[in-house]
Enzyme design. Sequence first.
Site, PDB file in Angstrom:
ATOM      1  N   LEU A 220       0.845  -1.206   0.000  1.00  0.00           N
ATOM      2  CA  LEU A 220       0.000   0.000   0.000  1.00  0.00           C
ATOM      3  C   LEU A 220       0.874   1.247   0.000  1.00  0.00           C
ATOM      4  CD1 LEU A 220      -2.500  -1.200   2.744  1.00  0.00           C
ATOM      5  CD2 LEU A 220      -3.096  -0.880   0.342  1.00  0.00           C
ATOM      6  N   HIS A 221       0.674   2.095  -0.992  1.00  0.00           N
ATOM      7  CA  HIS A 221       1.467   3.336  -1.023  1.00  0.00           C
ATOM      8  C   HIS A 221       0.752   4.509  -1.673  1.00  0.00           C
ATOM      9  CE1 HIS A 221       2.067   1.925  -5.123  1.00  0.00           C
ATOM     10  NE2 HIS A 221       2.408   3.171  -5.425  1.00  0.00           N
ATOM     11  N   ARG A 222      -0.471   4.294  -2.209  1.00  0.00           N
ATOM     12  CA  ARG A 222      -1.165   5.393  -2.900  1.00  0.00           C
ATOM     13  C   ARG A 222      -1.458   6.528  -1.937  1.00  0.00           C
ATOM     14  NH1 ARG A 222      -0.546   4.933  -8.083  1.00  0.00           N
ATOM     15  NH2 ARG A 222      -0.544   2.735  -8.525  1.00  0.00           N
ATOM     16  N   ARG A 255       7.027   5.826   1.245  1.00  0.00           N
ATOM     17  CA  ARG A 255       5.987   6.837   1.502  1.00  0.00           C
ATOM     18  C   ARG A 255       5.138   6.437   2.709  1.00  0.00           C
ATOM     19  NH1 ARG A 255       2.678  10.549  -1.141  1.00  0.00           N
ATOM     20  NH2 ARG A 255       3.736  10.408  -3.127  1.00  0.00           N
TER      21      ARG A 255
END
Length: 374
Positions: A220-222, A255
């Site tokens: 998950l990085h959005r 991120r």
Amino acid sequence: MQESWIMYEMDNLLNVFLVVGARPNFMKMAPLYFELKRNKVFNPVVVHTGQHYDYEMSQAFFEDLDLPKPHYFLGVGSGTHAQQTAKIMIEFEKVLLKEKPDLVVVFGDVNSTLACSITAKKLLIPVAHIEAGLRSFDNTMPEEINRKVTDAVSNLLFTPSKDGNKNLIKEGVNHRKVYFVGNIMIDSLTTILKKIDKSYEDKILQKFDLQRKSYTLITLHRPSNVDNKGSLEKILDFLNSLSQNIPVIFPIHPRTKKNIDEFGIKFVFNREFNIVESLRYKEFITLERNAKFVLTDSGGVQEETTYLNIPCLTLRPNTERPITIIEGTNQLVTLEDLEGKVKLILSENWKVGRVPELWDGKTAERVVKKILRY
Ligand code: UD1
């Protein structure tokens, strides 16, 4: 700008500049680099913008893909979108003015793709876009802007699936510029799969204390999922409770990691919720292939799981890769319906997908043929 020690020939060959910047670009570029090299007409030159710079996000991928050190490393690093894009343009323009390549090839939808396609086009250098035509129809995603602008200026548009051709034609692109060539990332995937044998798999599963088909892999990085404290906390809370049913392994993107630290999110994580540093390509594919299911917001992971026939839950309201839902194992989910979808997978009630057309490991060959003709 730093020129690497690697020498490359400039005589009588067509100089094709391959521009990469962020992790998902590397596995799209590698097959094309090797195919151009094999074809004696071309001199492929790798330009790395430095958008991703951590060892695990960049160099480790070059190593796993057997790529040489980039010929040019622009070292732009992180920043706001405008800062990052502008820095890439300034540095890339210097390279182009010096080298005057015959063609610039850009990949995917990251800021490096956008910056370098515009820079080349303004110097009247033809641009080819690999992974053209994909659309999420969601302009709040930075990648959607990058895709649309890159496609608008590119001379050659190589699509991974036929929906890409349809999107481009609808936008008024001349159909003669558009070629359906298949998914180049699958070229890299099929190559790395050949290098993963049972003993390597055993070693990696043991390293992370996991059993085949009895854990879930998370990426998950959005920004839409991880740049907001409330949403990131909810996601982590869900994963923490999920790990009571099935072990969870979560290789964390820089991120996401940065945000957990900056938001001061503190959790008592269950023993079966294992957050680890970003993985190398070979390790990641090994874990993906052996997972019970994958939860992601990445584009590439939706495609890899479709190819590998692993159930995939995509935590996003839309996808620019609808073929992974229509033909593959992917499904979009919200945080609210995640629990129900996980139950379906764990009770073996998930769809079986098929591999989409031309996801056959031969996309780079088709691209090179088209470039030759061009
Ligand atoms: C970028 C792409 C995204 C792609 C993703 C894959 C854009 C707009 N986004 O997102 O489409 O899915 O790559 O990973 O191009 N950072 C590090 N080390 C690194 C790289 C980044 O610590 O090697 C940190 C920096 O603090 C940076 C943040 O991660 O500010 C985000 O990096 P950035 O390149 O802006 O975008 P990604 O989220 O990685």
